[in-house]
Scaffold this motif. Structure first.
Motif, PDB file in Angstrom:
ATOM      1  N   HIS A  79      -5.853  -0.193  -4.483  1.00 14.39           N
ATOM      2  CA  HIS A  79      -6.861  -0.771  -4.200  1.00 14.39           C
ATOM      3  C   HIS A  79      -7.619  -0.023  -3.046  1.00 14.39           C
ATOM      4  O   HIS A  79      -7.261   1.023  -2.644  1.00 14.39           O
ATOM      5  CB  HIS A  79      -6.954  -2.106  -3.529  1.00 14.39           C
ATOM      6  CG  HIS A  79      -6.466  -2.425  -2.277  1.00 14.39           C
ATOM      7  ND1 HIS A  79      -6.891  -2.100  -1.260  1.00 14.39           N
ATOM      8  CD2 HIS A  79      -5.018  -2.573  -1.945  1.00 14.39           C
ATOM      9  CE1 HIS A  79      -5.874  -2.386  -0.173  1.00 14.39           C
ATOM     10  NE2 HIS A  79      -4.964  -2.657  -0.826  1.00 14.39           N
ATOM     11  N   LYS A 131       1.596  11.346   4.034  1.00 17.61           N
ATOM     12  CA  LYS A 131       2.386  12.368   3.465  1.00 17.61           C
ATOM     13  C   LYS A 131       4.015  11.709   3.733  1.00 17.61           C
ATOM     14  O   LYS A 131       4.760  12.347   3.089  1.00 17.61           O
ATOM     15  CB  LYS A 131       2.360  13.624   4.408  1.00 17.61           C
ATOM     16  CG  LYS A 131       2.804  13.417   5.856  1.00 17.61           C
ATOM     17  CD  LYS A 131       2.318  14.730   6.662  1.00 17.61           C
ATOM     18  CE  LYS A 131       0.682  15.219   7.001  1.00 17.61           C
ATOM     19  NZ  LYS A 131       0.331  14.037   7.759  1.00 17.61           N
ATOM     20  N   TYR A 144     -11.050  18.376   7.735  1.00 14.20           N
ATOM     21  CA  TYR A 144      -9.730  18.499   6.853  1.00 14.20           C
ATOM     22  C   TYR A 144     -10.186  18.654   5.378  1.00 14.20           C
ATOM     23  O   TYR A 144     -11.244  17.780   5.214  1.00 14.20           O
ATOM     24  CB  TYR A 144      -8.678  17.632   7.322  1.00 14.20           C
ATOM     25  CG  TYR A 144      -9.034  16.393   7.394  1.00 14.20           C
ATOM     26  CD1 TYR A 144      -9.400  15.912   8.408  1.00 14.20           C
ATOM     27  CD2 TYR A 144      -9.037  15.685   6.187  1.00 14.20           C
ATOM     28  CE1 TYR A 144     -10.078  14.447   8.507  1.00 14.20           C
ATOM     29  CE2 TYR A 144      -9.338  14.284   6.109  1.00 14.20           C
ATOM     30  CZ  TYR A 144      -9.836  13.542   7.475  1.00 14.20           C
ATOM     31  OH  TYR A 144     -10.221  12.387   7.309  1.00 14.20           O
ATOM     32  N   SER A 182      -5.377   3.817   1.800  1.00 12.63           N
ATOM     33  CA  SER A 182      -4.681   4.802   0.983  1.00 12.63           C
ATOM     34  C   SER A 182      -5.429   5.209  -0.029  1.00 12.63           C
ATOM     35  O   SER A 182      -4.916   5.875  -0.966  1.00 12.63           O
ATOM     36  CB  SER A 182      -3.323   4.296   0.618  1.00 12.63           C
ATOM     37  OG  SER A 182      -2.561   4.001   1.697  1.00 12.63           O
ATOM     38  N   THR A 232      -2.266 -11.855  -3.289  1.00 10.31           N
ATOM     39  CA  THR A 232      -1.326 -13.068  -2.743  1.00 10.31           C
ATOM     40  C   THR A 232      -1.196 -12.699  -1.099  1.00 10.31           C
ATOM     41  O   THR A 232      -0.353 -11.972  -0.541  1.00 10.31           O
ATOM     42  CB  THR A 232       0.267 -13.098  -3.185  1.00 10.31           C
ATOM     43  OG1 THR A 232      -0.102 -13.109  -4.752  1.00 10.31           O
ATOM     44  CG2 THR A 232       0.765 -14.050  -2.613  1.00 10.31           C
ATOM     45  N   LEU A 255       4.423  -8.540  -1.433  1.00 10.67           N
ATOM     46  CA  LEU A 255       3.427  -9.402  -1.547  1.00 10.67           C
ATOM     47  C   LEU A 255       2.228  -8.626  -0.990  1.00 10.67           C
ATOM     48  O   LEU A 255       2.214  -7.885  -0.011  1.00 10.67           O
ATOM     49  CB  LEU A 255       3.455 -10.569  -0.494  1.00 10.67           C
ATOM     50  CG  LEU A 255       4.654 -11.369  -0.852  1.00 10.67           C
ATOM     51  CD1 LEU A 255       4.951 -12.639   0.385  1.00 10.67           C
ATOM     52  CD2 LEU A 255       4.274 -12.206  -2.060  1.00 10.67           C
ATOM     53  N   SER A 258       4.044  -4.033   6.413  1.00 13.34           N
ATOM     54  CA  SER A 258       3.409  -2.556   6.158  1.00 13.34           C
ATOM     55  C   SER A 258       2.056  -2.975   5.657  1.00 13.34           C
ATOM     56  O   SER A 258       1.454  -2.675   4.897  1.00 13.34           O
ATOM     57  CB  SER A 258       4.215  -1.836   5.086  1.00 13.34           C
ATOM     58  OG  SER A 258       4.370  -2.720   3.990  1.00 13.34           O
ATOM     59  N   ALA A 259       1.233  -3.646   6.622  1.00 13.54           N
ATOM     60  CA  ALA A 259       0.010  -4.253   6.092  1.00 13.54           C
ATOM     61  C   ALA A 259      -1.236  -3.465   6.544  1.00 13.54           C
ATOM     62  O   ALA A 259      -2.428  -3.857   6.614  1.00 13.54           O
ATOM     63  CB  ALA A 259      -0.153  -5.598   7.073  1.00 13.54           C
ATOM     64  N   LEU A 298      -1.766 -10.118  11.466  1.00 12.67           N
ATOM     65  CA  LEU A 298      -0.441 -10.739  11.038  1.00 12.67           C
ATOM     66  C   LEU A 298       0.716 -10.564  12.013  1.00 12.67           C
ATOM     67  O   LEU A 298       1.563 -11.637  12.253  1.00 12.67           O
ATOM     68  CB  LEU A 298       0.290 -10.007   9.903  1.00 12.67           C
ATOM     69  CG  LEU A 298      -0.163 -10.309   8.509  1.00 12.67           C
ATOM     70  CD1 LEU A 298       0.598  -9.587   7.398  1.00 12.67           C
ATOM     71  CD2 LEU A 298       0.117 -11.826   8.262  1.00 12.67           C
ATOM     72  N   GLY A 313       0.917  -1.389  -0.085  1.00 13.28           N
ATOM     73  CA  GLY A 313       0.137   0.088   0.333  1.00 13.28           C
ATOM     74  C   GLY A 313       0.918   1.120  -0.048  1.00 13.28           C
ATOM     75  O   GLY A 313       1.839   1.153  -0.566  1.00 13.28           O
ATOM     76  N   GLY A 314       0.618   2.373   0.754  1.00 13.59           N
ATOM     77  CA  GLY A 314       1.239   3.645   0.756  1.00 13.59           C
ATOM     78  C   GLY A 314       2.764   3.255   1.191  1.00 13.59           C
ATOM     79  O   GLY A 314       3.554   3.605   0.679  1.00 13.59           O
ATOM     80  N   TYR A 363      -4.607  -4.063   8.487  1.00  9.45           N
ATOM     81  CA  TYR A 363      -4.679  -5.717   8.666  1.00  9.45           C
ATOM     82  C   TYR A 363      -3.404  -6.162   9.601  1.00  9.45           C
ATOM     83  O   TYR A 363      -3.396  -7.262   9.743  1.00  9.45           O
ATOM     84  CB  TYR A 363      -4.553  -6.106   7.576  1.00  9.45           C
ATOM     85  CG  TYR A 363      -5.809  -5.863   6.398  1.00  9.45           C
ATOM     86  CD1 TYR A 363      -6.969  -6.664   6.419  1.00  9.45           C
ATOM     87  CD2 TYR A 363      -5.696  -4.640   5.803  1.00  9.45           C
ATOM     88  CE1 TYR A 363      -7.982  -6.301   5.453  1.00  9.45           C
ATOM     89  CE2 TYR A 363      -6.789  -4.155   4.755  1.00  9.45           C
ATOM     90  CZ  TYR A 363      -7.750  -5.230   4.642  1.00  9.45           C
ATOM     91  OH  TYR A 363      -8.763  -4.736   3.990  1.00  9.45           O
ATOM     92  N   GLY A 422     -12.552   5.129   4.907  1.00  5.43           N
ATOM     93  CA  GLY A 422     -11.114   4.687   4.556  1.00  5.43           C
ATOM     94  C   GLY A 422     -11.001   3.870   6.228  1.00  5.43           C
ATOM     95  O   GLY A 422     -11.940   4.606   7.246  1.00  5.43           O
ATOM     96  N   LEU A 423     -10.005   3.360   6.430  1.00  6.80           N
ATOM     97  CA  LEU A 423      -9.394   2.891   7.376  1.00  6.80           C
ATOM     98  C   LEU A 423      -8.290   3.420   8.182  1.00  6.80           C
ATOM     99  O   LEU A 423      -7.096   3.511   7.585  1.00  6.80           O
ATOM    100  CB  LEU A 423      -9.507   1.073   7.485  1.00  6.80           C
ATOM    101  CG  LEU A 423     -10.478   0.451   6.961  1.00  6.80           C
ATOM    102  CD1 LEU A 423     -10.214  -0.922   6.821  1.00  6.80           C
ATOM    103  CD2 LEU A 423     -11.531   0.491   8.034  1.00  6.80           C
TER     104      LEU A 423
END
Ligand code: FAD
Length: 383
Positions: free
Chosen positions: A38, A349, A251, A43, A169, A31, A199-200, A207, A11-12, A203, A316-317
């Motif tokens: 998505h 950022k 914001y 992000s 994956t 991975l 960097s999940a 993990l 992701g980001g 989620y 978003g989360l």
């Protein structure tokens, strides 16, 4: 298959880490559970604010300055504008929350800034309507950063530097190996690496369960509204902004990427966490009237020229730590695994600078920034 480094979650932060690690000549695999990019994580939604007058703490100012340099570098390398300089505007009160905190960061680091009363703010930025007792702080170095496009740019640069990426994956487990390194178990085979970066995002607690104790995932709404007067909300007249108002904290950003709507988010979740808690596996991401009403009310009171009908409302989360600061540290009991949970609602950022920090840590180089505020040992549970 064996790699120097595996990055779990592209992701980001994962995409940035992948690009910075690959650039140093290491054999690296990313991975990703979904596609790249998505809308199931933290992000999506076109863009985010970059403020240098940092209200979340003066410690972030040197890091955000380096991030800004890297955004400009990334834009040059990618051949597209991924940071749009607009300046930043914090609207609020002289003695509470965002304005005095942003001012303290400006003073501590000698940042250029203008403090304005309500009348002067509205003269300079005519898209705004402030209450008579509100003030605003303008800082010229802020701007907006483009989320999906920068993830794609980092992935593109990573691939060009020799990284591999496997999308769709999901990783189910990370196991330390005797003698060092880790085994990463996925739905599509098992991979090994000397080091693993997790960097999940939201989620992560699944993990690395030890981190569930200090991670709270929240569902955050944002909306895009058709402006009655689009010219007032263009990037050259309407800086990225935060707002502290009797209606709550909000914001937003100027018009961007051809989207016809003015985007804003809020009210911020800091003061009423319970209402926002979510599980990324089961959360209902669909917009509700409860998401839209506060956004529309904030526009009507403070940005009347933008208060048209909603064109889109999304959620978003975010992954919140108890003190609102990031986690960049080895996973407890897993010396080969580096955890990057740089969110608490303000992480995007920093993605390029965190990619650089991760690449330094992986290489065993001395970090260029003070990372003590991001260590797990600051929490009693890990002391
Ligand atoms: C509404 C909203 C507004 C925000 N506003 C700002 C702002 O103005 N400025 C700012 O700086 N920040 C802002 N933030 C925060 C910022 O967007 C986040 O901190 C940042 O996007 C987090 O990036 P990440 O890489 O940690 O998470 P993500 O980008 O979600 O990446 C995590 C990745 O890991 C993948 N993954 C998870 N589990 C697995 C697995 N088991 N196997 C493989 N892959 C996996 C996920 O699919 C995902 O792609 C905002 C956030 C939200 C939601």
């Amino acid at each position: 298959v064996s790699f120097d480094v595996i990055v779990v979650g592209v992701g980001g932060h994962g995409a940035a880490a992948l690009a910075h690690i690959a650039r140093r000549g290491l054999k690296v695999l990313g991975l990703e559970r979904f596609g790249i990019p998505h809308a199931q994580g933290s992000s999506h939604g076109l863009n985010r604010l970059l403020r240098v007058a940092y209200g979340e703490g003066a410690i972030y100012v040197p890091i955000v300055r380096r991030a800004r340099e890297l955004w400009l570098e990334l834009s040059r390398a990618a051949g597209e504008e991924l940071f749009v300089p607009t300046g930043s505007l914090d609207v609020g009160y002289p003695d509470r929350l965002t304005v005095p905190r942003a001012l303290a960061s400006c003073r501590a680091h000698g940042l250029a800034h203008d403090m304005m009363d309500a009348a002067e703010t509205m003269r300079r930025f005519p898209g705004w309507r402030l209450d008579a007792d509100q003030v605003a702080l303008f800082q010229p170095d802020g701007g907006l950063v483009r989320t999906e496009r920068s993830i794609l740019a980092h992935a593109r640069l990573a691939l060009a530097a020799g990284a591999e990426i496997r999308a769709n994956t999901p990783v189910s487990r990370i196991e330390e190996m005797i003698g060092g390194g880790a085994r990463v178990v996925t739905s599509r085979g098992v991979f090994e690496a000397g080091q693993v970066v997790v960097s999940a995002g939201a989620y992560l607690p699944r993990l690395v369960p030890a981190l569930a104790r200090i991670s709270e995932v929240r569902r955050i709404p944002v909306g895009w509204f058709a402006p009655r007067d689009p010219a007032l909300y263009a990037p050259d007249r309407f800086p990225v902004w935060t707002l502290d108002s009797p209606l709550g904290e909000f914001y937003g950003v100027p018009l961007d990427q051809g989207h016809p709507g003015v985007k804003l988010g809020g009210p911020s979740s800091g003061d009423q966490p319970g209402r926002w808690i979510a599980d990324p596996e089961t959360v209902d991401r669909r917009p509700t009237p409860v998401d839209e009403a506060p956004l529309a009310a904030a526009l009507a009171r403070h940005l009347p020229g933008a208060a048209g009908p909603a064109l889109d409302v999304q959620s978003g989360l975010i992954t919140w730590t108890p003190d609102g600061h990031f986690v960049i540290d080895r996973a407890p009991g897993q010396p080969s695994t580096l955890v990057v949970s740089a969110c608490s609602g303000h992480g995007f950022k920093f993605t390029p600078v965190i990619g650089e920090i991760v690449a330094d840590l992986i290489a065993g180089a001395r970090p260029r920034h003070d990372l003590a505020p991001f260590r797990l040992s600051r929490f009693e549970a890990f002391a």
